[in-house]
Structures are given as C-alpha cells and as structure tokens.
Design a protein around this motif. Structure first.
Motif, PDB file in Angstrom:
ATOM      1  N   GLU A  39      35.781  59.928  47.291  1.00  0.00           N
ATOM      2  CA  GLU A  39      34.516  60.065  46.304  1.00  0.00           C
ATOM      3  C   GLU A  39      32.879  59.550  47.695  1.00  0.00           C
ATOM      4  N   ILE A  40      33.064  58.386  47.658  1.00  0.00           N
ATOM      5  CA  ILE A  40      31.981  57.298  48.020  1.00  0.00           C
ATOM      6  C   ILE A  40      31.604  57.547  49.564  1.00  0.00           C
ATOM      7  N   PHE A  41      33.124  58.049  50.664  1.00  0.00           N
ATOM      8  CA  PHE A  41      32.963  58.126  51.503  1.00  0.00           C
ATOM      9  C   PHE A  41      32.402  60.011  52.057  1.00  0.00           C
ATOM     10  N   ALA A  42      32.824  60.464  51.357  1.00  0.00           N
ATOM     11  CA  ALA A  42      31.973  61.960  51.089  1.00  0.00           C
ATOM     12  C   ALA A  42      30.130  61.527  50.746  1.00  0.00           C
ATOM     13  N   GLU A  43      30.601  61.551  49.083  1.00  0.00           N
ATOM     14  CA  GLU A  43      28.977  61.590  48.898  1.00  0.00           C
ATOM     15  C   GLU A  43      28.153  60.786  50.237  1.00  0.00           C
ATOM     16  N   GLU A  44      28.575  59.560  50.867  1.00  0.00           N
ATOM     17  CA  GLU A  44      27.723  58.600  51.864  1.00  0.00           C
ATOM     18  C   GLU A  44      27.180  59.646  53.060  1.00  0.00           C
ATOM     19  N   LEU A  45      28.088  60.459  53.310  1.00  0.00           N
ATOM     20  CA  LEU A  45      27.515  61.042  54.900  1.00  0.00           C
ATOM     21  C   LEU A  45      27.658  62.426  54.565  1.00  0.00           C
ATOM     22  N   SER A  65      23.112  59.027  60.788  1.00  0.00           N
ATOM     23  CA  SER A  65      21.282  57.959  59.720  1.00  0.00           C
ATOM     24  C   SER A  65      21.773  57.683  59.192  1.00  0.00           C
ATOM     25  N   GLY A  66      20.737  56.631  58.565  1.00  0.00           N
ATOM     26  CA  GLY A  66      21.367  55.721  57.629  1.00  0.00           C
ATOM     27  C   GLY A  66      21.942  54.823  57.966  1.00  0.00           C
ATOM     28  N   ASP A  67      21.876  54.308  58.710  1.00  0.00           N
ATOM     29  CA  ASP A  67      22.489  52.858  59.251  1.00  0.00           C
ATOM     30  C   ASP A  67      24.003  53.444  58.804  1.00  0.00           C
ATOM     31  N   TYR A  68      24.964  54.125  59.120  1.00  0.00           N
ATOM     32  CA  TYR A  68      25.981  54.277  59.104  1.00  0.00           C
ATOM     33  C   TYR A  68      27.021  54.454  60.160  1.00  0.00           C
ATOM     34  N   THR A  69      28.186  53.555  59.768  1.00  0.00           N
ATOM     35  CA  THR A  69      29.078  54.031  61.367  1.00  0.00           C
ATOM     36  C   THR A  69      30.433  54.502  60.946  1.00  0.00           C
ATOM     37  N   MET A  70      30.988  55.730  61.054  1.00  0.00           N
ATOM     38  CA  MET A  70      32.263  55.980  60.685  1.00  0.00           C
ATOM     39  C   MET A  70      33.503  55.440  62.286  1.00  0.00           C
ATOM     40  N   VAL A  71      34.254  53.662  62.127  1.00  0.00           N
ATOM     41  CA  VAL A  71      35.085  53.573  62.742  1.00  0.00           C
ATOM     42  C   VAL A  71      36.707  54.352  63.209  1.00  0.00           C
ATOM     43  N   SER A  72      36.805  55.230  63.216  1.00  0.00           N
ATOM     44  CA  SER A  72      38.313  56.588  63.216  1.00  0.00           C
ATOM     45  C   SER A  72      38.664  55.708  64.721  1.00  0.00           C
ATOM     46  N   HIS A  73      40.248  55.513  64.207  1.00  0.00           N
ATOM     47  CA  HIS A  73      41.539  55.250  64.902  1.00  0.00           C
ATOM     48  C   HIS A  73      42.762  56.818  64.646  1.00  0.00           C
ATOM     49  N   LEU A  74      42.611  56.744  66.037  1.00  0.00           N
ATOM     50  CA  LEU A  74      43.961  58.215  66.076  1.00  0.00           C
ATOM     51  C   LEU A  74      45.419  57.774  66.122  1.00  0.00           C
ATOM     52  N   ARG A 111      51.112  63.102  61.096  1.00  0.00           N
ATOM     53  CA  ARG A 111      51.709  61.709  60.639  1.00  0.00           C
ATOM     54  C   ARG A 111      51.167  61.020  59.351  1.00  0.00           C
ATOM     55  N   LYS A 112      49.644  61.276  59.601  1.00  0.00           N
ATOM     56  CA  LYS A 112      49.136  60.950  58.453  1.00  0.00           C
ATOM     57  C   LYS A 112      48.357  58.672  58.576  1.00  0.00           C
ATOM     58  N   PHE A 113      48.967  59.307  60.188  1.00  0.00           N
ATOM     59  CA  PHE A 113      48.170  57.578  60.400  1.00  0.00           C
ATOM     60  C   PHE A 113      46.752  57.267  60.487  1.00  0.00           C
ATOM     61  N   GLY A 114      46.004  58.188  60.896  1.00  0.00           N
ATOM     62  CA  GLY A 114      44.689  57.998  60.993  1.00  0.00           C
ATOM     63  C   GLY A 114      44.471  57.427  60.322  1.00  0.00           C
ATOM     64  N   ARG A 115      43.416  56.415  60.426  1.00  0.00           N
ATOM     65  CA  ARG A 115      42.135  55.475  59.768  1.00  0.00           C
ATOM     66  C   ARG A 115      40.921  55.754  59.768  1.00  0.00           C
ATOM     67  N   MET A 116      39.935  56.027  58.889  1.00  0.00           N
ATOM     68  CA  MET A 116      38.473  56.144  59.119  1.00  0.00           C
ATOM     69  C   MET A 116      37.646  55.171  58.053  1.00  0.00           C
ATOM     70  N   ASN A 117      36.791  54.172  58.894  1.00  0.00           N
ATOM     71  CA  ASN A 117      36.204  53.086  58.033  1.00  0.00           C
ATOM     72  C   ASN A 117      34.953  53.483  58.001  1.00  0.00           C
ATOM     73  N   LEU A 118      34.532  53.867  57.003  1.00  0.00           N
ATOM     74  CA  LEU A 118      32.866  53.638  56.922  1.00  0.00           C
ATOM     75  C   LEU A 118      32.073  52.653  56.531  1.00  0.00           C
ATOM     76  N   VAL A 119      31.216  51.653  57.296  1.00  0.00           N
ATOM     77  CA  VAL A 119      30.714  50.765  57.412  1.00  0.00           C
ATOM     78  C   VAL A 119      29.181  50.358  57.754  1.00  0.00           C
ATOM     79  N   HIS A 120      28.632  50.132  57.360  1.00  0.00           N
ATOM     80  CA  HIS A 120      27.119  49.472  57.298  1.00  0.00           C
ATOM     81  C   HIS A 120      26.945  49.585  59.647  1.00  0.00           C
ATOM     82  N   THR A 121      25.818  49.918  60.095  1.00  0.00           N
ATOM     83  CA  THR A 121      25.720  50.150  61.185  1.00  0.00           C
ATOM     84  C   THR A 121      25.457  48.530  61.498  1.00  0.00           C
TER      85      THR A 121
END
Length: 275
Positions: A39-45, A65-74, A111-121
C-alpha cells in the motif's frame, strides 16, 4: 539469472520506453515482492515521474521525482515489458506501473524471486548486495592495480572469484566461464597463482566479452527477454557455456562440464590446464 549484459540491455530498453513518463497508478499483485508494504509502495509512486533508469552490477535503479529510487533485482526469471493497458494481465505479471501515456510497465516473474525496494534517492547503495558490491567491469573502474591486488591477496578458485559480486560487479555463471576460456585459465586455478600476463589477459577478456554480449543484447539460454519482449542473440557466440561434449573452437578438444562453487562450469581441458 540475468547477468550484467542482460540487465544493461533491459536498462537501455526501459530508458527509451519509460523515462519522462508519469506513474498514474501502481497495482501490486504479489505483496512480498515489494518493500515497503504494498500500500505504501503504491501510494508513494503514484503521480511520480520516471526520471532515469540506471544500473549497478545486476541491479536496476529507477529514479523517480520526489527523491525516490526503486532498486530492482530480476533474480532468476524477472522481466520488464511495456504494453498497452488494455492487454489482459499475464498469470505472472506481479507489479504493474500504469503510465500517463496509456501504457503499462509490467514486471513478470514466473518464480516470484525478484524484489523491488523503494528508498530515498541517495540511499540506494545501502540496499542488499549493493552495500558491498565491487567495481563495474570497465577499464576506468576495474583497474589493473585493483584486480592484481585482489587476486594476489586471495587464495580462491578463479570461477569462485569471478562470481563474487564484492570483487567485480555483474559477472555471473555464463560470462565467468566464457572469460576464463578466453583467458586460457582453468576455473579451479587458485587466484594468487596467476601470472602478471594472465591477469592482464583476464582483465581485457572481461571487457571484450561483456561488450560483445551487450552489443548482442545479452544471452538467452532459457527465458531472458529484453524490455521489447525480444530474446538476446549472444548465445550464438558462446565458446564453452552449455557446449559440453562439443569440440573446443580453439583446439577441437571436447568441452567438459564440472561443478565449481556449486555451479555448472564449462571449460576446455586442453586450453585451460590446472597448474
């Protein structure tokens, strides 16, 4: 698992397709894939513009924008694609970013192994493996002095050394095998026994192999696709990976496959002699 050439190919494709677009809505269909909570992930983006798509090693870094960066590992099977919004969701479409041009950026992962982490840039290098990641394999960052120092001060098999992301960022199973074949180094050769000449050849082979793979848009052995939904073609240029039993392209000796560092490893027993 996608390695540096595949992730770089995805990065270039996404940059061309989504940079400058605004995320109007985010649908998370598998909540364990994102951080913070869905919920927070979606709201922030929502309402944020995609400013830049970067890469570090095997990680994608998407700046908003808004100083957010999403770190994505496939991880093993992750894929991004840009499709028209009217297309039905696929069974394995787990995170969907709806864009202001009527298209979706969709993340698919069987396989649902990927991950997305939203952090401040500015905090992205504190996420997971990015904390300890080694230099990028470019002439400017992977210097001869650095590589020599790391090899001389460790007593490790060369395949294991090349797979260690804290030593060199982005190399994985496919390209480690290929680089060692190009360098005529056995995958179990101990790192601190390499000669100065071998280290120089190894370094140049890393640059050469990765550049060729990027130009071919990566290697598709199992299921890798780029952002346009197309396979890479570098599998047609592989010298040893998955070629066990076939003749070495340099000397004609059959390629062998062994287990090294718990990974299937391919080499030529004639060209790559263990000292």
């Amino acid at each position: 698992m996608p390695e540096l050439p595949e992730v770089e190919t995805v990065r270039r494709g996404l940059a061309a397709l989504v940079e400058g677009k605004i995320v109007t809505n985010v649908v998370v269909r598998y909540s364990k894939m994102v951080s913070p909570k869905a919920e927070i992930f979606a709201e922030e983006l929502e309402g944020k513009k995609i400013l830049n798509v970067r890469r570090r090693g095997k990680y994608l870094l998407i700046d908003f924008s808004g100083d957010y960066t999403m770190v994505s590992h496939l991880r093993m099977e992750g894929k991004y694609s840009v499709v028209d919004r009217h297309e039905e969701y696929g069974k394995h479409d787990h995170v969907i970013f709806e864009l202001d041009d009527g298209k979706d950026l969709r993340y698919n992962d069987t396989r649902k192994f990927g991950r997305m982490n939203l952090v401040h840039t500015g905090e992205e290098l504190q996420v997971g493996g990015l904390k300890t990641i080694g230099p990028e394999p470019t002439p400017e960052t992977l210097t001869l002095e650095y590589l020599t120092h790391q090899l001389r001060n460790r007593k490790r098999g060369m395949k294991s050394f090349l797979l260690d992301q804290s030593m060199i960022a982005g190399l994985g199973n496919i390209y480690a095998d290929e680089v060692l074949w190009l360098s005529k180094i056995h995958p179990q050769q101990i790192s601190n026994t390499l000669t100065d000449e071998e280290i120089e050849i190894l370094r140049e082979s890393i640059f050469e192999e990765l550049q060729l793979a990027i130009e071919a848009k990566g290697t598709t052995v199992f299921s890798y696709l780029n952002a346009d939904g197309h396979a890479g073609s570098f599998q047609n240029q592989l010298h040893v990976y998955h070629r066990q039993g076939l003749p070495c392209q340099r000397c004609g000796t059959p390629i062998e496959r062994i287990k090294v560092a718990q990974r299937g490893t391919h080499f030529c027993p004639h060209c790559q002699v263990l000292r």
